[in-house]
Design an enzyme around this catalytic site. Sequence first.
Site, short mmCIF file in Angstrom:
data_model
loop_
_atom_site.label_atom_id
_atom_site.label_comp_id
_atom_site.label_asym_id
_atom_site.label_seq_id
_atom_site.Cartn_x
_atom_site.Cartn_y
_atom_site.Cartn_z
N HIS A 59 38.38 -28.95 48.44
CA HIS A 59 39.30 -28.72 49.55
C HIS A 59 40.52 -27.95 49.05
CE1 HIS A 59 41.66 -29.59 53.16
NE2 HIS A 59 42.67 -29.91 52.36
N GLY A 73 15.41 0.74 62.20
CA GLY A 73 14.51 0.06 61.28
C GLY A 73 14.17 0.89 60.06
N GLY A 133 20.93 -1.69 67.66
CA GLY A 133 21.93 -2.74 67.49
C GLY A 133 21.48 -3.84 66.57
N GLY A 134 20.75 -3.47 65.51
CA GLY A 134 20.38 -4.44 64.48
C GLY A 134 21.48 -4.55 63.45
N GLY A 149 17.43 2.18 43.19
CA GLY A 149 16.77 2.34 44.48
C GLY A 149 17.73 2.46 45.65
#
Length: 465
Positions: free
Chosen positions: A444, A272, A184-185, A41
């Site tokens: 760490h 979008g 601006g996404g 896809g």
Amino acid sequence: MKEISCKLLVIGAGPGGYVCAIRAGQLGVDTVIVEAGKPGGTCLNVGCIPSKALIHAAEEFEKVSHMEGGKSPLGISLTAPTLDLAKTIAWKDGIVSRLNSGVAGLLKKAGVKTVHGWASFRDGKTVEVETETGSQVIRAEAIVIATGSAPVELPFLPFGGPVISSTEALALGAVPQKLAVVGGGYIGLELGMAFAKMGAKVTVVEALPRVLAQYDAELTRPVVKRLATLGVDVMLGAKAKGLSTKGDALLVETSDGKSAKVAAEKILVTVGRKPVTEGWGLEQIDLDRAGKFIRIDDQCRTSMRGIFAIGDVTGEPMLAHRAMAQGEMVAEIAAGHKRNWDKRSIPAVCFTDPELVTAGLSPEEAKALGGEIKIGMFPFAANGRAMTKLGEDGFVRVVARADNHLVLGIQAVGQGVSELAAAFGLALEMGARLEDIAGTIHAHPTQGEGFQEAALKALGHALHV
């Protein structure tokens, strides 16, 4: 006309569809999947995977560019690097091809029959597929709609010529000298920052008062700072109006209502995505809609018996991992298992520089629920591993209830924080409290220590800040 029958038919082989088909096949369900393009896809072919390959190439190019003439604090020096974008794209295409083959192999291994072509509904149990060799009718006991989404096209900036979508941006043969990005996404900034690193002069045109408006301003501040460092011009409160007569500039209405021209070799429109609900016979069946999306319940069932829908076609969040989880669930329902959608968190990642990760509720969303909250934030400027990677910008933030310390949301911005998404999602799914995170020994030196320190900060006793 050929005719086959099956128990489960999946329309679309994107992340949701192929995962659904593979899981159904594993469970012994007679499954057929129909796909007009290559398996994987949008995500695999022209979205998630290729964009991350391009973003990584841009990051590497920028790294070595800063080493020219001994400017690197690491003490590494080299001559001016060059970028052959065509070769980069070929490398990206190789990755996509390997993953295409991998998905096809997994479908075959699970016993799923793949039909290449475009499916159209005849009725709620039957589809007709137009293949290269003719038409094929498929009858199924249950059908899963997994048709995905496509880029939104602006009527005054139709795709073609210099106006491109993210699909074309991921296949350019050369870096444009000047690139205008409309929107601006996350898609616009991911690609815009990548091209800026590769040498393009980038201008972002955003109609809203700030970029990445779906995230809170505190979280996006390091990204805005980085945009300026990269020389990206950001026009806020500005509206794209069309293409210049010569086709060499974007016409813009600025925030003060004036007209302006943004010179551009390419104009990338990223305003979008829309669900793919046309061309496959939706008019032949009667499905309830939620706006432009297909309405589903907590089992991804539509309003018609025996028809499910998953992924982008069902609405936000339009994320591949949401589609995958839905696909797996629907496959198990088809196999007779008892399942429903009960997710506390769907992490979201924005692969800008620095990266953004969100899981669960933001501070504002948590406050809106009522009741007091605790917020703990730990800056990467105090994290040893971040320092050694030249990645001190950003932080980890934990949001929890004040009364019982239940963690409601986790956010991070910083170099490589996308890899913390798994830990954030796991903590929320398992109902972690601040004490659980603070009491977990974190290795760490890692950036993951920032997660533990943020929880400690919320409890009032951070150790390293």
